[in-house]
Design a protein around this motif. Structure first.
Motif, PDB file in Angstrom:
ATOM      1  N   ALA A  30      -0.675  15.210   0.600  1.00  0.00           N
ATOM      2  CA  ALA A  30      -0.506  14.645   1.935  1.00  0.00           C
ATOM      3  C   ALA A  30      -1.648  13.685   2.273  1.00  0.00           C
ATOM      4  CB  ALA A  30      -0.415  15.759   2.971  1.00  0.00           C
ATOM      5  N   LYS A  31      -2.869  14.047   1.923  1.00  0.00           N
ATOM      6  CA  LYS A  31      -4.007  13.176   2.213  1.00  0.00           C
ATOM      7  C   LYS A  31      -3.934  11.882   1.411  1.00  0.00           C
ATOM      8  CE  LYS A  31      -7.181  16.865   3.591  1.00  0.00           C
ATOM      9  NZ  LYS A  31      -8.402  17.636   3.246  1.00  0.00           N
ATOM     10  N   ARG A  32      -3.436  11.967   0.185  1.00  0.00           N
ATOM     11  CA  ARG A  32      -3.282  10.745  -0.620  1.00  0.00           C
ATOM     12  C   ARG A  32      -2.287   9.799   0.045  1.00  0.00           C
ATOM     13  NH1 ARG A  32      -6.515  10.658  -5.479  1.00  0.00           N
ATOM     14  NH2 ARG A  32      -4.941   9.272  -6.352  1.00  0.00           N
ATOM     15  N   LEU A  33      -1.234  10.369   0.624  1.00  0.00           N
ATOM     16  CA  LEU A  33      -0.236   9.541   1.303  1.00  0.00           C
ATOM     17  C   LEU A  33      -0.796   8.956   2.592  1.00  0.00           C
ATOM     18  CD1 LEU A  33       2.874  11.797   0.698  1.00  0.00           C
ATOM     19  CD2 LEU A  33       2.528   9.502  -0.238  1.00  0.00           C
ATOM     20  N   VAL A  34      -1.618   9.713   3.293  1.00  0.00           N
ATOM     21  CA  VAL A  34      -2.263   9.176   4.489  1.00  0.00           C
ATOM     22  C   VAL A  34      -3.133   7.977   4.126  1.00  0.00           C
ATOM     23  CG1 VAL A  34      -4.003   9.654   6.256  1.00  0.00           C
ATOM     24  CG2 VAL A  34      -2.179  11.306   5.832  1.00  0.00           C
ATOM     25  N   ASP A  35      -3.894   8.099   3.053  1.00  0.00           N
ATOM     26  CA  ASP A  35      -4.734   6.985   2.611  1.00  0.00           C
ATOM     27  C   ASP A  35      -3.890   5.786   2.186  1.00  0.00           C
ATOM     28  OD1 ASP A  35      -7.030   8.410   3.106  1.00  0.00           O
ATOM     29  OD2 ASP A  35      -7.249   9.134   1.049  1.00  0.00           O
ATOM     30  N   ALA A  36      -2.661   6.050   1.732  1.00  0.00           N
ATOM     31  CA  ALA A  36      -1.762   4.964   1.326  1.00  0.00           C
ATOM     32  C   ALA A  36      -0.968   4.412   2.515  1.00  0.00           C
ATOM     33  CB  ALA A  36      -0.797   5.459   0.252  1.00  0.00           C
ATOM     34  N   LYS A  37      -1.339   4.833   3.731  1.00  0.00           N
ATOM     35  CA  LYS A  37      -0.687   4.355   4.966  1.00  0.00           C
ATOM     36  C   LYS A  37       0.777   4.757   5.037  1.00  0.00           C
ATOM     37  CE  LYS A  37      -3.798   0.351   5.224  1.00  0.00           C
ATOM     38  NZ  LYS A  37      -4.716   1.010   6.170  1.00  0.00           N
ATOM     39  N   ALA A  38       1.082   5.964   4.540  1.00  0.00           N
ATOM     40  CA  ALA A  38       2.443   6.510   4.608  1.00  0.00           C
ATOM     41  C   ALA A  38       2.405   7.861   5.319  1.00  0.00           C
ATOM     42  CB  ALA A  38       3.035   6.647   3.210  1.00  0.00           C
ATOM     43  N   PRO A  39       2.031   7.892   6.613  1.00  0.00           N
ATOM     44  CA  PRO A  39       1.882   9.178   7.312  1.00  0.00           C
ATOM     45  C   PRO A  39       3.192   9.927   7.480  1.00  0.00           C
ATOM     46  CG  PRO A  39       1.727   7.353   8.873  1.00  0.00           C
ATOM     47  CD  PRO A  39       1.725   6.750   7.500  1.00  0.00           C
ATOM     48  N   GLY A  40       4.323   9.214   7.527  1.00  0.00           N
ATOM     49  CA  GLY A  40       5.608   9.893   7.649  1.00  0.00           C
ATOM     50  C   GLY A  40       5.915  10.735   6.427  1.00  0.00           C
ATOM     51  N   ALA A  41       5.707  10.166   5.247  1.00  0.00           N
ATOM     52  CA  ALA A  41       5.903  10.921   4.010  1.00  0.00           C
ATOM     53  C   ALA A  41       4.894  12.054   3.909  1.00  0.00           C
ATOM     54  CB  ALA A  41       5.795   9.995   2.805  1.00  0.00           C
TER      55      ALA A  41
ATOM     56  N   ALA B 254       0.827  -1.201   0.000  1.00  0.00           N
ATOM     57  CA  ALA B 254       0.000   0.000   0.000  1.00  0.00           C
ATOM     58  C   ALA B 254       0.865   1.257   0.000  1.00  0.00           C
ATOM     59  CB  ALA B 254      -0.931   0.000   1.219  1.00  0.00           C
ATOM     60  N   VAL B 255       1.921   1.238   0.813  1.00  0.00           N
ATOM     61  CA  VAL B 255       2.817   2.396   0.895  1.00  0.00           C
ATOM     62  C   VAL B 255       3.530   2.607  -0.439  1.00  0.00           C
ATOM     63  CG1 VAL B 255       4.919   3.274   1.976  1.00  0.00           C
ATOM     64  CG2 VAL B 255       3.130   2.252   3.384  1.00  0.00           C
ATOM     65  N   THR B 256       3.952   1.527  -1.074  1.00  0.00           N
ATOM     66  CA  THR B 256       4.658   1.637  -2.354  1.00  0.00           C
ATOM     67  C   THR B 256       3.807   2.353  -3.391  1.00  0.00           C
ATOM     68  OG1 THR B 256       5.963  -0.358  -1.932  1.00  0.00           O
ATOM     69  CG2 THR B 256       5.751   0.344  -4.219  1.00  0.00           C
ATOM     70  N   ALA B 257       2.520   2.023  -3.430  1.00  0.00           N
ATOM     71  CA  ALA B 257       1.627   2.692  -4.387  1.00  0.00           C
ATOM     72  C   ALA B 257       1.577   4.193  -4.106  1.00  0.00           C
ATOM     73  CB  ALA B 257       0.232   2.090  -4.301  1.00  0.00           C
ATOM     74  N   GLY B 258       1.526   4.566  -2.827  1.00  0.00           N
ATOM     75  CA  GLY B 258       1.510   5.981  -2.479  1.00  0.00           C
ATOM     76  C   GLY B 258       2.818   6.680  -2.811  1.00  0.00           C
ATOM     77  N   ILE B 259       3.939   6.001  -2.583  1.00  0.00           N
ATOM     78  CA  ILE B 259       5.246   6.589  -2.863  1.00  0.00           C
ATOM     79  C   ILE B 259       5.459   6.745  -4.368  1.00  0.00           C
ATOM     80  CG2 ILE B 259       7.731   6.252  -2.630  1.00  0.00           C
ATOM     81  CD1 ILE B 259       6.344   7.110  -0.078  1.00  0.00           C
ATOM     82  N   GLU B 260       4.959   5.810  -5.150  1.00  0.00           N
ATOM     83  CA  GLU B 260       5.022   5.945  -6.607  1.00  0.00           C
ATOM     84  C   GLU B 260       4.258   7.185  -7.061  1.00  0.00           C
ATOM     85  OE1 GLU B 260       6.637   4.420  -8.887  1.00  0.00           O
ATOM     86  OE2 GLU B 260       7.006   2.323  -8.348  1.00  0.00           O
ATOM     87  N   GLU B 261       3.088   7.407  -6.462  1.00  0.00           N
ATOM     88  CA  GLU B 261       2.310   8.598  -6.808  1.00  0.00           C
ATOM     89  C   GLU B 261       3.042   9.864  -6.375  1.00  0.00           C
ATOM     90  OE1 GLU B 261      -2.185  10.450  -6.141  1.00  0.00           O
ATOM     91  OE2 GLU B 261      -1.690   8.429  -5.409  1.00  0.00           O
ATOM     92  N   LEU B 262       3.714   9.799  -5.223  1.00  0.00           N
ATOM     93  CA  LEU B 262       4.485  10.944  -4.744  1.00  0.00           C
ATOM     94  C   LEU B 262       5.625  11.270  -5.710  1.00  0.00           C
ATOM     95  CD1 LEU B 262       5.268  13.063  -2.622  1.00  0.00           C
ATOM     96  CD2 LEU B 262       6.488  11.248  -1.380  1.00  0.00           C
ATOM     97  N   ARG B 263       6.249  10.249  -6.285  1.00  0.00           N
ATOM     98  CA  ARG B 263       7.335  10.485  -7.241  1.00  0.00           C
ATOM     99  C   ARG B 263       6.835  11.261  -8.462  1.00  0.00           C
ATOM    100  NH1 ARG B 263      10.742   5.576  -9.830  1.00  0.00           N
ATOM    101  NH2 ARG B 263       8.665   5.023 -10.579  1.00  0.00           N
ATOM    102  N   VAL B 264       5.688  10.863  -8.977  1.00  0.00           N
ATOM    103  CA  VAL B 264       5.119  11.581 -10.125  1.00  0.00           C
ATOM    104  C   VAL B 264       4.801  13.021  -9.740  1.00  0.00           C
ATOM    105  CG1 VAL B 264       3.181  11.659 -11.727  1.00  0.00           C
ATOM    106  CG2 VAL B 264       4.206   9.449 -11.117  1.00  0.00           C
ATOM    107  N   TRP B 265       4.259  13.202  -8.548  1.00  0.00           N
ATOM    108  CA  TRP B 265       3.898  14.547  -8.077  1.00  0.00           C
ATOM    109  C   TRP B 265       5.137  15.425  -7.926  1.00  0.00           C
ATOM    110  CZ3 TRP B 265       4.869  17.301  -3.497  1.00  0.00           C
ATOM    111  CH2 TRP B 265       4.038  18.396  -3.259  1.00  0.00           C
TER     112      TRP B 265
END
Length: 416
Positions: A158-169, A123-134
């Protein structure tokens, strides 16, 4: 939030003799999966709360909204309950029974724990991939429009990362600076975007990292390890630990945190005890500044944070030897090599005196100096009268030297 439409599934668990035992609900969030919230109203150890959202606020806004609906009689009794509710309630009952009888919890199933971690990392990986594009989009767009951007621009990611279970990022994204009259905002923004990009690249390439680096990456994106797991499998180090001092701060989500730094006398190893509390409370203080404790600490996988294992013998500590400003900076540089996202690092400077040169500094006997966080400046001046002393502080290039403890002429430790 406290609207029935936001809680399509909700219910009250009723005890055999009547009366509400627990209230639970599933709240629609911005992601595909709902937030699961529950309140144990009459647990053996007092009320308990649970929510699948990453907020450290206790209780979180979902729990408060659920209680508000219940108080308005908008949550009905239900005989059926989801499996997650039954599992949580039975787990609380089992922990209460173990506490009453003094028994120790059975170790976690390694296969189940590994599967849980794998699902979280996916789940976190999907969020981090989206963060890279952003992040690439921010660089491609340029910085010219940044002063006109509102908080929503950063909060959406930030909210997208929270939903991806990556609150630190997510926390790192919310700290990206606004212009706010600071003429150096482009430099600060680029620096923080660069640190985010480093975290993204590091996490996505984590398969080739050693265990310590992998633990740091997991911690920075927000994958935490429960204290129970640390006590069961963490690295145990026995030493006499000198308590250097502590710093209190507010977390981005409004919680109060206390960072207590210790130093192993024999192992020459720093350790960080990290505790949290609600905004209206003071975090627990497992250690007292100016003392030393003998016993075992159990370290988190990142090799920095630690919790105490069992009872420890406490006694007054002598004044630490301390070092120079250059030695402090060298120690900080070595720590950054292991964790580039480090917020602060403990240093002990001997023969430290206050100095002023367009701002306040702490200088050593050789004349080298570090900028001082002036939060405790006046106490520093009042206690020392400008005379040399030994100080323990937390150093950060962003905030300066934050004093924690100093030792007076009689060698008595004074917490600042």
């Amino acid at each position: 939030m406290a609207k029935t439409g936001s809680w399509p599934e909700r219910g009250v668990v009723v005890a055999e003799g009547g009366g509400a035992t627990a209230v639970w609900g599933e709240c629609k969030g911005s992601g595909a999966k709902p937030y699961l919230a529950a309140v144990h109203l009459d647990g053996p150890q007092g009320p308990g709360y649970k929510c699948s959202c990453p907020s450290r606020k206790i209780p979180c806004k979902h729990v408060l909204a659920l209680l508000s609906l219940w108080s308005q009689e908008a949550v009905d009794e239900r005989e059926d309950r989801p499996e997650w509710v039954a599992t949580w309630l039975s787990g609380r009952a089992a922990r209460a029974e173990r506490a009453a009888t003094g028994t120790v919890a059975a170790p976690a199933d390694p296969k189940k724990a590994a599967a849980t971690l794998k699902a979280r990392e996916d789940a976190v990986t999907a969020g981090i991939e989206e963060l890279r594009v952003w992040l690439h989009d921010q660089v491609d767009t340029g910085l010219a429009e940044v002063p006109r951007l509102g908080y929503r621009h950063w909060d959406r990611m930030a909210k997208r990362l929270v939903d991806a279970k990556a609150p630190g990022a997510a926390s790192l994204v919310t700290r990206l600076p606004q212009r706010g009259g600071d003429e150096h905002w482009p430099d600060r923004l680029l620096e923080r975007l660069g640190m985010l990009h480093l975290l993204v690249d590091g996490y996505l390439a984590r398969e080739g990292a050693d265990e310590r680096t992998l633990a740091v990456l997991r911690s920075r994106v927000g994958i935490s390890t429960r204290t129970e797991e640390i006590l069961g499998s963490g690295e145990r180090v026995r030493d006499t630990w000198r308590v250097l001092g502590y710093r209190d701060a507010l977390t981005p989500d409004g919680m109060r945190s206390r960072r207590t730094w210790l130093h192993g006398i024999d192992t020459d190893r720093p350790a960080l005890s990290l505790t949290f509390a609600r905004p209206d409370q003071t975090p627990d203080s497992p250690f007292r500044a100016g003392t030393e404790v003998e016993g075992e600490l159990v370290f988190h996988p990142d090799g920095r944070r630690a919790v105490k294992a069992g009872s420890m013998t406490e006694r007054p500590a002598a004044r630490p030897a301390g070092g120079t400003v250059d030695q402090a900076l060298d120690a900080h540089a070595r720590a950054l090599a292991d964790d580039p996202w480090l917020e602060g690092w403990p240093v002990v400077v001997a023969d430290a005196v206050p100095a002023q040169d367009g701002g306040w500094y702490v200088a050593d006997a050789g004349g080298s100096a570090l900028p001082l966080d002036t939060g405790s400046l006046w106490r520093f001046l009042a206690i020392t009268g400008g005379r040399p002393t030994t100080v323990a502080a937390e150093w950060s290039p962003k905030t300066g030297l934050s004093l924690m403890t100093l030792w007076d002429d009689d060698g008595k430790a004074i917490a600042l």
